[in-house]
Design a protein around this motif. Structure first.
Motif, PDB file in Angstrom:
ATOM      1  N   GLU A 182      31.200 -16.741  -0.447  1.00  0.00           N
ATOM      2  CA  GLU A 182      31.154 -17.195  -1.821  1.00  0.00           C
ATOM      3  C   GLU A 182      32.482 -16.962  -2.527  1.00  0.00           C
ATOM      4  O   GLU A 182      32.836 -17.711  -3.423  1.00  0.00           O
ATOM      5  N   LEU A 183      33.192 -15.929  -2.124  1.00  0.00           N
ATOM      6  CA  LEU A 183      34.489 -15.656  -2.726  1.00  0.00           C
ATOM      7  C   LEU A 183      35.471 -16.802  -2.469  1.00  0.00           C
ATOM      8  O   LEU A 183      36.204 -17.219  -3.375  1.00  0.00           O
ATOM      9  N   LEU A 184      35.469 -17.327  -1.254  1.00  0.00           N
ATOM     10  CA  LEU A 184      36.357 -18.448  -0.938  1.00  0.00           C
ATOM     11  C   LEU A 184      36.041 -19.661  -1.809  1.00  0.00           C
ATOM     12  O   LEU A 184      36.947 -20.323  -2.311  1.00  0.00           O
ATOM     13  N   VAL A 185      34.779 -19.933  -1.993  1.00  0.00           N
ATOM     14  CA  VAL A 185      34.369 -21.072  -2.811  1.00  0.00           C
ATOM     15  C   VAL A 185      34.766 -20.849  -4.266  1.00  0.00           C
ATOM     16  O   VAL A 185      35.231 -21.776  -4.932  1.00  0.00           O
ATOM     17  N   ASP A 186      34.615 -19.645  -4.759  1.00  0.00           N
ATOM     18  CA  ASP A 186      35.053 -19.339  -6.125  1.00  0.00           C
ATOM     19  C   ASP A 186      36.551 -19.569  -6.286  1.00  0.00           C
ATOM     20  O   ASP A 186      36.999 -20.129  -7.286  1.00  0.00           O
ATOM     21  N   ILE A 187      37.312 -19.137  -5.313  1.00  0.00           N
ATOM     22  CA  ILE A 187      38.766 -19.350  -5.365  1.00  0.00           C
ATOM     23  C   ILE A 187      39.078 -20.834  -5.404  1.00  0.00           C
ATOM     24  O   ILE A 187      39.883 -21.298  -6.222  1.00  0.00           O
ATOM     25  N   LEU A 188      38.433 -21.599  -4.527  1.00  0.00           N
ATOM     26  CA  LEU A 188      38.669 -23.039  -4.495  1.00  0.00           C
ATOM     27  C   LEU A 188      38.272 -23.705  -5.805  1.00  0.00           C
ATOM     28  O   LEU A 188      39.004 -24.532  -6.339  1.00  0.00           O
ATOM     29  N   TYR A 189      37.125 -23.336  -6.297  1.00  0.00           N
ATOM     30  CA  TYR A 189      36.607 -23.973  -7.505  1.00  0.00           C
ATOM     31  C   TYR A 189      37.489 -23.673  -8.719  1.00  0.00           C
ATOM     32  O   TYR A 189      37.940 -24.581  -9.411  1.00  0.00           O
ATOM     33  N   TYR A 190      37.722 -22.398  -8.976  1.00  0.00           N
ATOM     34  CA  TYR A 190      38.430 -22.029 -10.203  1.00  0.00           C
ATOM     35  C   TYR A 190      39.913 -22.356 -10.162  1.00  0.00           C
ATOM     36  O   TYR A 190      40.482 -22.773 -11.173  1.00  0.00           O
ATOM     37  N   SER A 191      40.547 -22.188  -9.029  1.00  0.00           N
ATOM     38  CA  SER A 191      41.974 -22.521  -8.981  1.00  0.00           C
ATOM     39  C   SER A 191      42.181 -24.018  -9.142  1.00  0.00           C
ATOM     40  O   SER A 191      43.129 -24.459  -9.792  1.00  0.00           O
ATOM     41  N   PHE A 192      41.287 -24.809  -8.585  1.00  0.00           N
ATOM     42  CA  PHE A 192      41.408 -26.254  -8.724  1.00  0.00           C
ATOM     43  C   PHE A 192      41.156 -26.676 -10.165  1.00  0.00           C
ATOM     44  O   PHE A 192      41.833 -27.544 -10.699  1.00  0.00           O
ATOM     45  N   ARG A 193      40.186 -26.060 -10.826  1.00  0.00           N
ATOM     46  CA  ARG A 193      39.877 -26.402 -12.215  1.00  0.00           C
ATOM     47  C   ARG A 193      40.982 -25.930 -13.173  1.00  0.00           C
ATOM     48  O   ARG A 193      41.356 -26.636 -14.092  1.00  0.00           O
ATOM     49  N   MET A 194      41.481 -24.731 -12.940  1.00  0.00           N
ATOM     50  CA  MET A 194      42.465 -24.156 -13.859  1.00  0.00           C
ATOM     51  C   MET A 194      43.833 -24.821 -13.752  1.00  0.00           C
ATOM     52  O   MET A 194      44.526 -24.982 -14.750  1.00  0.00           O
ATOM     53  N   PHE A 195      44.228 -25.185 -12.543  1.00  0.00           N
ATOM     54  CA  PHE A 195      45.595 -25.663 -12.329  1.00  0.00           C
ATOM     55  C   PHE A 195      45.659 -27.146 -11.971  1.00  0.00           C
ATOM     56  O   PHE A 195      46.697 -27.623 -11.532  1.00  0.00           O
ATOM     57  N   ARG A 196      44.579 -27.882 -12.157  1.00  0.00           N
ATOM     58  CA  ARG A 196      44.526 -29.279 -11.719  1.00  0.00           C
ATOM     59  C   ARG A 196      45.713 -30.091 -12.213  1.00  0.00           C
ATOM     60  O   ARG A 196      46.314 -30.844 -11.459  1.00  0.00           O
ATOM     61  N   GLU A 197      46.079 -29.945 -13.472  1.00  0.00           N
ATOM     62  CA  GLU A 197      47.149 -30.752 -14.057  1.00  0.00           C
ATOM     63  C   GLU A 197      48.534 -30.387 -13.520  1.00  0.00           C
ATOM     64  O   GLU A 197      49.405 -31.245 -13.445  1.00  0.00           O
ATOM     65  N   GLU A 198      48.720 -29.152 -13.151  1.00  0.00           N
ATOM     66  CA  GLU A 198      50.050 -28.727 -12.741  1.00  0.00           C
ATOM     67  C   GLU A 198      50.196 -28.525 -11.232  1.00  0.00           C
ATOM     68  O   GLU A 198      51.223 -28.041 -10.769  1.00  0.00           O
ATOM     69  N   LEU A 199      49.208 -28.921 -10.469  1.00  0.00           N
ATOM     70  CA  LEU A 199      49.281 -28.723  -9.026  1.00  0.00           C
ATOM     71  C   LEU A 199      50.283 -29.667  -8.386  1.00  0.00           C
ATOM     72  O   LEU A 199      50.255 -30.867  -8.595  1.00  0.00           O
TER      73      LEU A 199
END
Length: 117
Positions: free
Chosen positions: A1-18
């Motif tokens: 679940e930790l891996l999924v949390d990392i994927l989910y939140y990092s993608f949501r938080m940094f989507r515009e600047e990735l």
């Protein structure tokens, strides 16, 4: 679940600047590599991680420039798993990937995913 949390939140938080140089891209790529190895040949892990297939598909569809390896992990997740294919992958998802394949001039990662279907 930790891996999924990392994927989910990092993608949501940094989507515009990735972009390819962003640290979140490297972290997400490593998460997907780990997920790929976790599910390889392990049906119980495949079933457990299938609850987040929608997230994996969403990121797989959107990672054409970043190559997060989401498609590779997704392919490993559904490869040779008839139950997941019947329960999780519908015509709409297949149509999305076919459209992407047309748009991206037969992208090899998308073709590998479609082949596993």
């Amino acid at each position: 679940e930790l891996l999924v949390d990392i994927l989910y939140y990092s993608f949501r938080m940094f989507r515009e600047e990735l972009d390819i140089r962003h640290p979140a891209v490297r972290i997400n790529t490593l998460c997907y590599r780990l997920i790929k190895h976790i599910v390889k040949g392990n049906q119980s892990n495949q079933m457990y991680l299938s609850q987040w297939m929608e997230l994996f598909m969403e990121q797989s569809i959107q990672d054409d420039k970043l190559d997060l390896e989401a498609t590779s992990a997704l392919t490993e997740l559904i490869n040779n798993n008839k139950f997941l294919l019947e329960q999780q992958v519908d015509k709409e998802i297949i149509a999305k990937f076919l459209d992407l394949c047309k748009e991206q001039d037969k992208n090899s990662r998308l073709l590998r995913f479609l082949k596993s279907l």
